[in-house]
Design a protein around this motif. Structure first.
Motif, PDB file in Angstrom:
ATOM      1  N   ASP A   1       0.805  -1.213   0.000  1.00 52.84           N
ATOM      2  CA  ASP A   1       0.000   0.000   0.000  1.00 52.84           C
ATOM      3  C   ASP A   1       0.843   1.271   0.000  1.00 52.84           C
ATOM      4  O   ASP A   1       0.582   2.212   0.749  1.00 52.84           O
ATOM      5  N   PHE A   2       1.891   1.266  -0.776  1.00 56.53           N
ATOM      6  CA  PHE A   2       2.736   2.444  -0.918  1.00 56.53           C
ATOM      7  C   PHE A   2       2.599   2.963  -2.341  1.00 56.53           C
ATOM      8  O   PHE A   2       2.398   2.192  -3.266  1.00 56.53           O
ATOM      9  N   THR A   3       2.728   4.280  -2.477  1.00 55.85           N
ATOM     10  CA  THR A   3       2.829   4.798  -3.830  1.00 55.85           C
ATOM     11  C   THR A   3       4.315   4.805  -4.109  1.00 55.85           C
ATOM     12  O   THR A   3       5.118   5.005  -3.204  1.00 55.85           O
TER      13      THR A   3
ATOM     14  N   LYS B   1       7.232   6.732  -5.576  1.00 58.75           N
ATOM     15  CA  LYS B   1       7.652   8.026  -6.100  1.00 58.75           C
ATOM     16  C   LYS B   1       9.114   8.035  -6.534  1.00 58.75           C
ATOM     17  O   LYS B   1       9.659   9.071  -6.867  1.00 58.75           O
TER      18      LYS B   1
ATOM     19  N   PHE C   1      10.303   3.349   1.991  1.00 64.13           N
ATOM     20  CA  PHE C   1      10.464   4.511   2.847  1.00 64.13           C
ATOM     21  C   PHE C   1       9.369   5.536   2.613  1.00 64.13           C
ATOM     22  O   PHE C   1       9.226   6.071   1.514  1.00 64.13           O
ATOM     23  N   CYS C   2       8.576   5.788   3.642  1.00 63.14           N
ATOM     24  CA  CYS C   2       7.486   6.761   3.488  1.00 63.14           C
ATOM     25  C   CYS C   2       7.992   8.187   3.634  1.00 63.14           C
ATOM     26  O   CYS C   2       8.552   8.565   4.656  1.00 63.14           O
TER      27      CYS C   2
ATOM     28  N   LYS D   1       8.273   6.471   8.022  1.00 68.55           N
ATOM     29  CA  LYS D   1       8.222   5.061   8.398  1.00 68.55           C
ATOM     30  C   LYS D   1       9.016   4.218   7.396  1.00 68.55           C
ATOM     31  O   LYS D   1       9.090   4.537   6.224  1.00 68.55           O
TER      32      LYS D   1
ATOM     33  N   GLY E   1       8.144   6.645  -1.263  1.00 60.64           N
ATOM     34  CA  GLY E   1       6.772   6.910  -1.656  1.00 60.64           C
ATOM     35  C   GLY E   1       5.966   7.339  -0.451  1.00 60.64           C
ATOM     36  O   GLY E   1       6.519   7.817   0.529  1.00 60.64           O
ATOM     37  N   PHE E   2       4.680   7.169  -0.520  1.00 59.35           N
ATOM     38  CA  PHE E   2       3.829   7.529   0.605  1.00 59.35           C
ATOM     39  C   PHE E   2       3.015   6.312   1.001  1.00 59.35           C
ATOM     40  O   PHE E   2       2.468   5.615   0.138  1.00 59.35           O
ATOM     41  N   CYS E   3       2.920   6.071   2.280  1.00 61.31           N
ATOM     42  CA  CYS E   3       2.169   4.924   2.758  1.00 61.31           C
ATOM     43  C   CYS E   3       0.680   5.247   2.729  1.00 61.31           C
ATOM     44  O   CYS E   3       0.287   6.405   2.588  1.00 61.31           O
ATOM     45  N   GLY E   4      -0.137   4.235   2.883  1.00 62.05           N
ATOM     46  CA  GLY E   4      -1.572   4.423   2.836  1.00 62.05           C
ATOM     47  C   GLY E   4      -2.069   5.442   3.837  1.00 62.05           C
ATOM     48  O   GLY E   4      -2.884   6.307   3.510  1.00 62.05           O
ATOM     49  N   GLU E   5      -1.559   5.362   5.056  1.00 62.96           N
ATOM     50  CA  GLU E   5      -1.981   6.295   6.097  1.00 62.96           C
ATOM     51  C   GLU E   5      -1.725   7.751   5.715  1.00 62.96           C
ATOM     52  O   GLU E   5      -2.574   8.615   5.890  1.00 62.96           O
TER      53      GLU E   5
ATOM     54  N   ARG F   1      -1.360   8.988   2.793  1.00 62.59           N
ATOM     55  CA  ARG F   1      -2.202   9.407   1.664  1.00 62.59           C
ATOM     56  C   ARG F   1      -3.587   9.736   2.189  1.00 62.59           C
ATOM     57  O   ARG F   1      -4.217  10.709   1.789  1.00 62.59           O
TER      58      ARG F   1
END
Lengths: 136, 136
Positions: A104-106, A108, B77-78, B83, B116-120, B122
DNA sequence: ATGGATGCAAAGCCTTTGCAAGCTT
DNA sequence: AAGCTTGCAAAGGCTTTGCATCCAT
């Protein structure tokens, strides 16, 4: 677009290696003696901000700038001579994209780096055999 | 083996995340008020030197220490909450080993990182949409 | 006793920022 | 003129090191 900026941009994109602020500073300095360190630094940051380059740290405390092409690539980093060789990372990108989705990561951006010793350094014997193999 | 070293080692290997010197310092400090910052730093370096951990830099200027397991893994890596999620990198290791050989490099270790960005994050909307996608 | 380990404080170093002055448009 | 860009110098912030002291063996 100031002349300093143009010089910095041109110089940066002509490089075929990852430069640090110092290195690029010296280079543009050899052309325009009056250019300032912070100007180089700020323009490098700017290039990153607009997505044309990326900062890379190899753990020696010096930030280097990697020009981004549209071709995904990874880096082979020689622990001896610090040389960096790029390699195509197409195969790996697929796996990483999949992994990102599963968690569940985007995605980038990514970094793939292999540390080791190049043939030359092994030949020269500049290999620290105490180096331990590591997996991250 | 001094008591300080034992405390530092134990604390480090009990962590389930990548700690920075500061973080580990605070942790051991909560147990032994007299422990010094440099002692933590030096022991972390020592752990790396003997191959039980690896320094990782994510570009924020802070060096973190990643305990090495025998299981090859990469990091998600968020960019939002910082995280770090580890993922199995078995598939990738094979490709990297092959790549190293092709380029006449010995493989002493590797790093695979996806930013990237984690689900939380986002969901929370803490995603900076100006972030550009990058390939390295 | 003795060589390595520790703590504290001070250096180092690269990265950032404050500001006044100078360009661009 | 108005705002962004530069240069210089100083400030930051994390990493390293010097050294006298202490501890493990």
């Amino acid at each position: 677009m100031t002349p300093q900026r143009e010089l910095i941009f041109r110089s940066f994109f002509e490089m075929d290696k990852h430069v640090s602020v110092d290195e690029l500073y010296e280079i543009v300095r050899s052309i325009d003696r009056s250019i300032g360190y912070s100007t180089v630094w700020r323009n490098l940051k700017l290039i990153c901000r607009v997505g044309l380059a990326q900062e890379v740290s190899i753990g020696d405390g010096i930030t280097r700038y990697d020009r981004l092409t549209r071709i995904p690539h990874g880096h082979l980093f020689c622990l001896g001579c610090k040389k960096v060789v790029e390699f195509n990372a197409d195969q790996i990108v697929g796996v990483l994209a999949q992994t990102a989705i599963e968690n569940d990561f985007t995605n980038k951006g990514f970094k793939v780096e292999v540390q080791g010793f190049c043939g030359e350094c092994r030949a020269k014997g500049s290999v620290d055999s105490s180096e331990t193999e590591s997996v991250s």
